[in-house]
Design a protein around this motif. Structure first.
Motif, PDB file in Angstrom:
ATOM      1  N   GLY A 325       0.784  -1.234   0.000  1.00 23.61           N
ATOM      2  CA  GLY A 325       0.000   0.000   0.000  1.00 23.61           C
ATOM      3  C   GLY A 325       0.810   1.275   0.000  1.00 23.61           C
ATOM      4  N   LEU A 326       1.898   1.317  -0.764  1.00 24.53           N
ATOM      5  CA  LEU A 326       2.732   2.517  -0.842  1.00 24.53           C
ATOM      6  C   LEU A 326       2.708   3.162  -2.225  1.00 24.53           C
ATOM      7  CD1 LEU A 326       5.920   1.390   1.151  1.00 24.53           C
ATOM      8  CD2 LEU A 326       4.069   2.858   1.935  1.00 24.53           C
ATOM      9  N   THR A 327       1.810   2.741  -3.100  1.00 24.98           N
ATOM     10  CA  THR A 327       1.789   3.304  -4.450  1.00 24.98           C
ATOM     11  C   THR A 327       1.391   4.780  -4.459  1.00 24.98           C
ATOM     12  OG1 THR A 327      -0.465   2.430  -4.675  1.00 24.98           O
ATOM     13  CG2 THR A 327       1.318   1.121  -5.587  1.00 24.98           C
ATOM     14  N   HIS A 328       0.687   5.229  -3.420  1.00 20.78           N
ATOM     15  CA  HIS A 328       0.302   6.645  -3.396  1.00 20.78           C
ATOM     16  C   HIS A 328       1.505   7.563  -3.259  1.00 20.78           C
ATOM     17  CE1 HIS A 328       0.945   7.053   1.006  1.00 20.78           C
ATOM     18  NE2 HIS A 328       0.630   5.776   1.024  1.00 20.78           N
ATOM     19  N   LEU A 329       2.648   7.034  -2.817  1.00 21.54           N
ATOM     20  CA  LEU A 329       3.850   7.855  -2.702  1.00 21.54           C
ATOM     21  C   LEU A 329       4.487   8.147  -4.049  1.00 21.54           C
ATOM     22  CD1 LEU A 329       5.579   6.219   0.412  1.00 21.54           C
ATOM     23  CD2 LEU A 329       4.098   8.224   0.336  1.00 21.54           C
ATOM     24  N   THR A 330       4.150   7.374  -5.077  1.00 22.01           N
ATOM     25  CA  THR A 330       4.734   7.581  -6.407  1.00 22.01           C
ATOM     26  C   THR A 330       3.827   8.401  -7.308  1.00 22.01           C
ATOM     27  OG1 THR A 330       3.802   5.464  -7.145  1.00 22.01           O
ATOM     28  CG2 THR A 330       6.036   5.439  -6.253  1.00 22.01           C
ATOM     29  N   ALA A 331       2.870   9.083  -6.736  1.00 25.55           N
ATOM     30  CA  ALA A 331       1.998   9.988  -7.491  1.00 25.55           C
ATOM     31  C   ALA A 331       1.947  11.316  -6.758  1.00 25.55           C
ATOM     32  CB  ALA A 331       0.589   9.398  -7.634  1.00 25.55           C
ATOM     33  N   VAL A 332       1.820  12.379  -7.524  1.00 28.47           N
ATOM     34  CA  VAL A 332       1.732  13.712  -6.928  1.00 28.47           C
ATOM     35  C   VAL A 332       0.371  13.829  -6.240  1.00 28.47           C
ATOM     36  CG1 VAL A 332       1.762  16.190  -7.378  1.00 28.47           C
ATOM     37  CG2 VAL A 332       3.249  14.661  -8.677  1.00 28.47           C
ATOM     38  N   SER A 333       0.390  13.935  -4.919  1.00 30.88           N
ATOM     39  CA  SER A 333      -0.836  13.961  -4.138  1.00 30.88           C
ATOM     40  C   SER A 333      -0.969  15.306  -3.436  1.00 30.88           C
ATOM     41  CB  SER A 333      -0.833  12.827  -3.107  1.00 30.88           C
ATOM     42  OG  SER A 333       0.251  12.987  -2.209  1.00 30.88           O
ATOM     43  N   ILE A 359       2.077  34.919   0.821  1.00 37.53           N
ATOM     44  CA  ILE A 359       1.014  34.091   0.253  1.00 37.53           C
ATOM     45  C   ILE A 359       1.091  34.100  -1.270  1.00 37.53           C
ATOM     46  CG2 ILE A 359      -1.490  33.894  -0.023  1.00 37.53           C
ATOM     47  CD1 ILE A 359      -1.776  34.909   2.828  1.00 37.53           C
ATOM     48  N   GLY A 360       1.309  35.279  -1.863  1.00 39.88           N
ATOM     49  CA  GLY A 360       1.407  35.362  -3.315  1.00 39.88           C
ATOM     50  C   GLY A 360       2.589  34.591  -3.870  1.00 39.88           C
ATOM     51  N   VAL A 361       3.747  34.733  -3.228  1.00 41.65           N
ATOM     52  CA  VAL A 361       4.948  34.021  -3.703  1.00 41.65           C
ATOM     53  C   VAL A 361       4.782  32.515  -3.518  1.00 41.65           C
ATOM     54  CG1 VAL A 361       7.417  33.717  -3.352  1.00 41.65           C
ATOM     55  CG2 VAL A 361       6.423  36.010  -3.306  1.00 41.65           C
ATOM     56  N   SER A 362       4.197  32.098  -2.405  1.00 48.78           N
ATOM     57  CA  SER A 362       3.989  30.667  -2.170  1.00 48.78           C
ATOM     58  C   SER A 362       3.016  30.089  -3.191  1.00 48.78           C
ATOM     59  CB  SER A 362       3.468  30.439  -0.750  1.00 48.78           C
ATOM     60  OG  SER A 362       4.375  30.938   0.211  1.00 48.78           O
ATOM     61  N   GLY A 363       1.960  30.834  -3.492  1.00 42.59           N
ATOM     62  CA  GLY A 363       1.025  30.361  -4.523  1.00 42.59           C
ATOM     63  C   GLY A 363       1.685  30.246  -5.885  1.00 42.59           C
ATOM     64  N   ALA A 364       2.566  31.232  -6.214  1.00 44.01           N
ATOM     65  CA  ALA A 364       3.290  31.153  -7.483  1.00 44.01           C
ATOM     66  C   ALA A 364       4.242  29.958  -7.494  1.00 44.01           C
ATOM     67  CB  ALA A 364       4.061  32.452  -7.719  1.00 44.01           C
ATOM     68  N   GLY A 365       4.871  29.690  -6.346  1.00 41.34           N
ATOM     69  CA  GLY A 365       5.747  28.521  -6.263  1.00 41.34           C
ATOM     70  C   GLY A 365       4.985  27.222  -6.446  1.00 41.34           C
ATOM     71  N   LEU A 366       3.781  27.131  -5.873  1.00 51.66           N
ATOM     72  CA  LEU A 366       2.962  25.936  -6.071  1.00 51.66           C
ATOM     73  C   LEU A 366       2.559  25.793  -7.536  1.00 51.66           C
ATOM     74  CD1 LEU A 366       1.432  23.526  -4.885  1.00 51.66           C
ATOM     75  CD2 LEU A 366      -0.475  25.083  -4.416  1.00 51.66           C
ATOM     76  N   LEU A 367       2.253  26.913  -8.196  1.00 51.84           N
ATOM     77  CA  LEU A 367       1.906  26.866  -9.614  1.00 51.84           C
ATOM     78  C   LEU A 367       3.083  26.368 -10.446  1.00 51.84           C
ATOM     79  CD1 LEU A 367      -0.072  27.456 -11.914  1.00 51.84           C
ATOM     80  CD2 LEU A 367       0.747  29.829 -11.905  1.00 51.84           C
ATOM     81  N   VAL A 368       4.287  26.823 -10.137  1.00 51.99           N
ATOM     82  CA  VAL A 368       5.475  26.357 -10.855  1.00 51.99           C
ATOM     83  C   VAL A 368       5.685  24.864 -10.625  1.00 51.99           C
ATOM     84  CG1 VAL A 368       7.980  26.569 -10.995  1.00 51.99           C
ATOM     85  CG2 VAL A 368       6.564  28.625 -10.846  1.00 51.99           C
ATOM     86  N   PHE A 369       5.462  24.411  -9.385  1.00 51.00           N
ATOM     87  CA  PHE A 369       5.609  22.990  -9.087  1.00 51.00           C
ATOM     88  C   PHE A 369       4.618  22.163  -9.904  1.00 51.00           C
ATOM     89  CE2 PHE A 369       4.161  19.348  -6.521  1.00 51.00           C
ATOM     90  CZ  PHE A 369       5.347  18.637  -6.444  1.00 51.00           C
ATOM     91  N   VAL A 370       3.375  22.633 -10.012  1.00 50.80           N
ATOM     92  CA  VAL A 370       2.368  21.917 -10.791  1.00 50.80           C
ATOM     93  C   VAL A 370       2.783  21.857 -12.263  1.00 50.80           C
ATOM     94  CG1 VAL A 370      -0.013  22.019 -11.618  1.00 50.80           C
ATOM     95  CG2 VAL A 370       0.491  22.409  -9.209  1.00 50.80           C
ATOM     96  N   LEU A 371       3.306  22.950 -12.799  1.00 50.72           N
ATOM     97  CA  LEU A 371       3.744  22.958 -14.193  1.00 50.72           C
ATOM     98  C   LEU A 371       4.941  22.039 -14.408  1.00 50.72           C
ATOM     99  CD1 LEU A 371       3.409  26.765 -15.022  1.00 50.72           C
ATOM    100  CD2 LEU A 371       1.867  24.913 -15.694  1.00 50.72           C
ATOM    101  N   LEU A 372       5.832  21.965 -13.414  1.00 53.16           N
ATOM    102  CA  LEU A 372       7.014  21.121 -13.553  1.00 53.16           C
ATOM    103  C   LEU A 372       6.647  19.641 -13.586  1.00 53.16           C
ATOM    104  CD1 LEU A 372       9.672  22.838 -11.253  1.00 53.16           C
ATOM    105  CD2 LEU A 372       9.776  22.564 -13.727  1.00 53.16           C
ATOM    106  N   VAL A 379      -2.973  16.018 -10.975  1.00 52.85           N
ATOM    107  CA  VAL A 379      -2.071  16.958 -10.315  1.00 52.85           C
ATOM    108  C   VAL A 379      -2.816  18.234  -9.930  1.00 52.85           C
ATOM    109  CG1 VAL A 379       0.043  18.295 -10.584  1.00 52.85           C
ATOM    110  CG2 VAL A 379      -0.097  15.992 -11.527  1.00 52.85           C
ATOM    111  N   LEU A 380      -3.672  18.730 -10.821  1.00 51.78           N
ATOM    112  CA  LEU A 380      -4.457  19.916 -10.489  1.00 51.78           C
ATOM    113  C   LEU A 380      -5.379  19.651  -9.315  1.00 51.78           C
ATOM    114  CD1 LEU A 380      -5.377  21.077 -14.111  1.00 51.78           C
ATOM    115  CD2 LEU A 380      -3.613  22.009 -12.611  1.00 51.78           C
ATOM    116  N   ARG A 381      -5.980  18.463  -9.273  1.00 47.16           N
ATOM    117  CA  ARG A 381      -6.825  18.104  -8.129  1.00 47.16           C
ATOM    118  C   ARG A 381      -6.006  18.073  -6.845  1.00 47.16           C
ATOM    119  NH1 ARG A 381      -6.520  13.591  -5.810  1.00 47.16           N
ATOM    120  NH2 ARG A 381      -5.554  12.574  -7.601  1.00 47.16           N
TER     121      ARG A 381
END
Length: 618
Positions: A325-333, A359-372, A379-381
């Protein structure tokens, strides 16, 4: 001269009197009464303290809207457009009538009638329905709005797909030459009766046959051979094949089985997509450069734990991860997104950055992570769920997790109604719900049996697994007893792998030595996860048979309820005694006491026989 009494004797006399001058029975009675008085005082003090503490209840104000939207989405995605149109008209009229009634009730209660006494103002008689309508109005109106929005979202998509010239043409069952644009990262699935199969979602942007050329954008699910595994999201390729209609409740418009490999491949267009692809490729190269000679498992597992790329994992490690039950670690959650957002937020706030800017910079960092990692729907979910969880933690209001979880579910279902039947989305919601509802209670129950730090480590995977297990049975009809211990052992290194690995992914293309160092540090955590998976999957009884279908779900739910009941009965002995007394009192009305044991034995035997027959498929 009179001898002075010892100090302890004077204290005893002051507390219970001169016990030396009383008979033994009298002394025992006074001591017993004194002890009982102390117990009553302690119980009263505990009751006052519990009453003084504020009681935090789960915030369920959005629960009716969530249930209504989810149920509507599950039904609407398989309904014809004409039916959806009728529902929209009926619901719009119902909302108009409901709003009018609410307005009349609220304005009627503010009239200039005679003044009522305090007893006359109580909502008795005919005032009860009026008070109920006035109180439940906002909840009903919000649920109606969510249902209306879900119907519109699903109806527009179904109508657009049903009237698209491209979809009408290629769904006739003939062969076409197709130009595909890859939408999601290809995943390799093991086939029991043949070679592995690669599956991914793609968009048909061009179709030609018999000197007829059509363009558009049709979503299909591709089932192909391993030659398609090297494509990345955004790439284009030509192929030939026949598109079969998809089943109901599936988001894609058809299933494509290509008859050729990817022809005339073209990389993703645009400098942004090329840059992101170069960053991902540099990170994978850094990981393989550090770990190929030391651990093949780590070289394949680390890209999956950081950015969800499981292409380098071998089948043996993949099977071991599934078994424990460790397959969830290999997906972006959502946990990955929460860690990234929380790390950025805490780092900026520690440097005294203003809150809004942080907050703005952290949100931008999360957006970059999602794009990467690739803006796949999953991933969007995960980004939305993780952002909601981080907001609840960083805002200092963890009690608002229920409201934030409900809000995130509504946003995601309104944006994509097909998530209502998506197993990944359902498991994500159930895991978060389990942590919210019974996570803290499990910590309190387990802390009586073990140290607090160990109770916290056990409670997190236990509460999530108890809620997710009935749904996991539908995907894999197996009982995995080592899931909770495996997640306990892997949990301490997940934060290290995610944070350091994300830093290495960003820096690998710019500063290769830094990327290699991050790959070495985060890879140590990935190596530990791989070792845990292989070791625990090799233990006896690591995977046991379990019934399939609805009966497997019911039996798993009963088993999980029994686990919670055992924990509750071990710790809350007084409440269990009260419940036992009430239960026996209710049973006495239907079953005589001499038959209770026989009834219990019969129920246990029937449940065991049911489980055995379901496993053996008798």
């Amino acid at each position: 001269m009179r001898e002075r009494e010892p100090r302890w004797a004077r204290f005893t006399k002051a507390a219970v009197g001169d016990v030396g001058s009383e008979p033994a029975k009298r002394r025992r009675w006074r001591l017993r009464r004194h002890v009982e008085d102390l117990k009553r005082k302690l119980a009263a003090a505990h009751t006052e303290q519990a009453a003084a503490e504020p009681t935090h209840r789960a915030d369920i104000r959005l629960l009716p809207a969530v249930v209504a939207a989810w149920a509507t989405a599950a039904i609407a995605i398989a309904a014809p457009v004409s039916i959806l149109l009728v529902w929209v008209i009926v619901l719009g009229g119902g909302m108009l009538v409901s709003t009018s009634v609410q307005w009349l009730v609220r304005n009627g209660s503010r009239g200039n009638g005679p003044k009522l006494s305090r007893t006359d103002r109580r909502p008795n008689g005919w005032r009860v329905p009026v008070a109920f309508v006035a109180a439940s109005g906002p909840t009903v109106l919000l649920a109606g709005l969510c249902i209306f929005a879900v119907l519109l979202s699903a109806g527009l998509r179904i109508y657009t797909a049903a009237n698209s010239p491209l979809e009408l043409a290629v769904s006739d069952g003939s062969d076409w030459v197709l130009t595909l644009e890859v939408g999601t990262t290809p995943r390799t699935l093991d086939s029991a009766n043949g070679p592995p199969i690669v599956t991914f979602d793609a968009f048909v942007v061009r179709a030609s046959a018999h000197q007829r050329v059509l363009t558009g954008r049709m979503t299909v699910r591709v089932m192909a051979d391993t030659s398609w595994a090297q494509l990345k999201p955004g790439d284009r390729a030509d192929t030939a094949g026949r598109i079969a209609p998809a089943q109901a409740r599936v988001k894609v418009s058809g299933i494509l089985h290509p008859t050729t490999g990817p022809q005339s491949q073209a990389a993703a267009k645009g400098w942004a997509q090329r840059s992101l692809a170069a960053i991902r490729k540099a990170w994978v190269s850094a990981v393989h450069g550090v770990w190929d000679t030391h651990s093949k498992d780590t070289a394949g597992l680390l890209p999956g734990m950081v950015m969800g790329d499981r292409g380098g994992m071998n089948s043996e490690l993949n099977d071991a991860m599934k078994t424990v039950g460790l397959t969830h670690l290999t997906a972006v959650s959502g946990a990955n997104c929460t860690l990234v957002l929380a790390s950025l937020m805490l780092a900026l706030r520690s440097m005294r950055t203003p809150q809004l800017l942080a907050i703005g910079v952290s949100g931008a960092g999360l957006l970059v992570f999602v794009l990467l990692v690739g803006p796949d729907p999953s991933v969007l979910r995960a980004a939305v769920m993780g952002a909601m969880g981080a907001m609840a933690i960083l805002s200092g209001r963890p009690k608002r997790v229920g409201a934030l979880l409900s809000a995130s579910i509504l946003v995601l279902i309104l944006a994509d109604p097909w998530l209502a039947v998506d197993y990944a989305f359902i498991l994500s919601v159930l895991a978060t719900l389990g942590l919210h509802l019974v996570g803290r209670r499990c910590v309190g129950w387990l802390s009586v049996l073990m140290p607090l730090w160990l109770a916290q480590a056990v409670a997190i995977p236990l509460s999530a697994q108890l809620f997710c297990a009935p749904v996991i049975v539908l995907l894999q009809a197996r009982l995995t007893p080592y899931t909770i211990p495996a997640n306990m052992l892997a949990a301490p290194v997940v934060a290290l792998v995610t944070t350091v690995g994300t830093l290495g992914m960003v820096s690998a293309a710019i500063l290769p030595p830094v990327g290699a160092l991050c790959a070495a540090i985060s890879g140590s955590g990935a190596w530990w996860v791989g070792w845990v998976a292989r070791t625990m999957s090799a233990l006896p009884a690591a995977s046991l048979p379990w019934p399939e279908g609805p009966q497997g779900v019911i039996l798993m739910a009963v088993l999980n309820m029994a686990v919670l009941a055992c924990l509750f009965s071990i710790v809350q002995t007084q409440r269990v005694a009260v419940l036992q007394t009430r239960l026996l009192g209710c049973i006495d009305h239907f079953v005589p006491k001499r038959f209770v044991f026989g009834v219990l034995v019969t129920l246990v035997a029937a449940t065991t026989a049911w489980w055995t027959a379901a496993v053996l498929r008798l």
